[in-house]
Enzyme design. Sequence first.
Site, PDB file in Angstrom:
ATOM      1  N   GLU A 186       0.882  -1.168   0.000  1.00 11.59           N
ATOM      2  CA  GLU A 186       0.000   0.000   0.000  1.00 11.59           C
ATOM      3  C   GLU A 186       0.917   1.214   0.000  1.00 11.59           C
ATOM      4  O   GLU A 186       1.202   1.794   1.035  1.00 11.59           O
ATOM      5  CB  GLU A 186      -0.921  -0.046   1.220  1.00 11.59           C
ATOM      6  N   GLU A 195       4.140   8.302  -4.425  1.00 14.64           N
ATOM      7  CA  GLU A 195       5.044   7.623  -3.503  1.00 14.64           C
ATOM      8  C   GLU A 195       5.916   6.595  -4.199  1.00 14.64           C
ATOM      9  O   GLU A 195       6.546   5.765  -3.553  1.00 14.64           O
ATOM     10  CB  GLU A 195       4.251   6.974  -2.374  1.00 14.64           C
TER      11      GLU A 195
END
Length: 730
Positions: A186, A195
């Site tokens: 995640e 990210e």
Amino acid sequence: MRCALFKPPLSSSTLLSRLYFSPLPTIICGDLLRRVMASSSSSSRAFQLRLNPLTGDTEWVVIEEEDLLETEKSKSLLATTSYLDMLNDGRRNRAFRLAIEKTITGPCHVLDIGAGTGLLSMMARRAMGGQGVVSACESYLPMGKLMRRVLRANGMDKNVRVFHKRSDELRVGVELNSRADVLVSEILDSELLGEGLIPTLQQAHDMLLVNNPKSVPFRATTYGQLVESEFLWKMNDLYNNEVNISDGVRLTPAGLEGIFGVKPQQHAMHCDALSEEIQLLSEPFKIFEFDFWKRPESHGEVVMRIPATVDGKVHAVVSWWVLQLDFEGSIFYSTAPGWINSFNTSKPPSCIRDWCDHWRQCVWFLPSGGISVSKDEKVLFQAVHDETSVSYSLKVDGQTNFNVYKTDDFNIRLLPERIATYGDKEWRMAVLTAVRSALQNRSSPLCVVADDSLFLTIVTASLSKTSHVISVLPGLQEKGALYVQTVADANGFSMDRVRFIGKKASLLGKDDLNQRKVDLLLGEPFYYGSEGMLPWHNLRFWKERTLLDPILSDDVFIMPSIGILKACAMSLPDLWRSRCSLKYIEDFDHTTVNETLGACGDLPSPQEGPCLPYFIWQCGEAKELSEIYSIMEFNFSNPIHACSAKKEVVFSKPGVCHGFVLWIDWVIDEKNSVFISTGPVSRYWKQGVKLLSKPVAVKAVNDSAEIEASFDPSSGELIVRSSISELYAI
């Protein structure tokens, strides 16, 4: 929102809340509030680099590895992350559990990249019935150590192998005995890619996973919608906003429309808070699909025609994403705004979620004031992604060029809230009035703009033909200087009266001023790169004013002259739920993380959560329960010093009090009659939020609470404590 294989460029604003570990740092982890860097676990000590809000300098703090989770500074750093908010997202946790149990049906090798507290690793281990292998990769050392605590608390410290490394530092045959059969991860931000999702998946598929592995999530799909919104327009289009302002100042003169604007990127925002101010101009449309179970491409492009559903002007594209967590497509998680409520084959699923702050929608602003569309007219929409971001461009039939940002359009790029502030008629009038009054009856005044205020530099030079202006621009520096030179003619002043000095205001001496003394010391205050910090961190202006005392004239005008700390008791149920203490998450004990992550509720009496910066208007349900109180004043005519105060806060409405919202009101004129507030009403500044140790029920008007604040002039920090008597904790 995890540490992954991602190395984005650094900026001055990243220095807050970042850890550097020895040897040299090689990774940045998490969302833009975390800003941390880490290396492998071989280091025995950590070097914590923190931004001193009073000086703008960075300071190194050495922390022994065994103390990483024990020092107050480390705890405060972790408390500013999104981990707690994410772990309180029950719908997210449940969706991952169901998908993992559905995907992992027997012993295998599971790789968890960006493992955080180890929640997904423990889910995977349990799904295998206590068999198989789980390898957990968490490069952020403090979080890795916290994960070990959680694993021990759940009796799984012997069942999950933890690696304090980046995923690209793992090697099969060294750390890993074999390639992994299943990937659980995640590593998503509000934009999805920020990210480092793509490079992380690429390296994992190349080096760490078997061919055609199973994965949770299975797929992510991004969606968009064309919208019209005056509020969003004002956050982007300063040029056309200034056309309606007749104060004589032009930050974006004709012919230089693109010199001032927001950075062309997706800006995370809680768009539900704007639902009544947004006109939807299209149906939702799918943009990109990213499969976790196969190696993604670094670049992608789609072009489509989007029919307009009503007449209007497209000011922005609102986007979100939907996770398909299982192979069959029965388990979803969505970051869609609340107005997306359908779930069928013709429209994207929404899976309406509770308020949370770790994932928001994204806003892409259209340049040049947007484009006009008519109902049923087709908008040609182009989306392009690279490894870490997505960008959009639009045009309607008949236009020759896409409505697109050019890399050389902007000399100055600021956050949308700053653009909106500079276009706010009332704010501009207040500043103009204060400066004009201060310049009256002063012959050839020497004015120093101590912060990054381009507006004050231009206004001061424009209002007085005899003034001499020294502008410091500590954050904007050369770009700011070039900008002012470019717009000087349009604002009616000569650059021979404006000088830029490439040093901090606090370092100015008589030699820099040609042996003169300063008649006007000005600031908004606004420091570029510090926009996400707490309101009182702008008291840096007070520190600099103190150091400049020897070169200030006896009758110097200081703007602002006073800062007033304001507070209001509020009901904030959504924010509280996202920050409350953890117990069991999908049957896994997480109580050991509460103190470190700055949780609220069910904590021992002395423990209190930190003050955190939020836009209150974006915090979901919010209700004022008291009048607004002045807690204490910071008088800039005096040198910076320690301050403390207590105030009784009387409740004016019944309800559940979750905490106090705090901000600074700046007094900017000589008569102390003109104020600029950074409170929740403005929507352009973040406030500080101090959540209570336990929420309390306000049962009657005139019940009271006490709030205490103390300011530390050495660190620039404000310690806030509160107590509520004769009330009952819930």
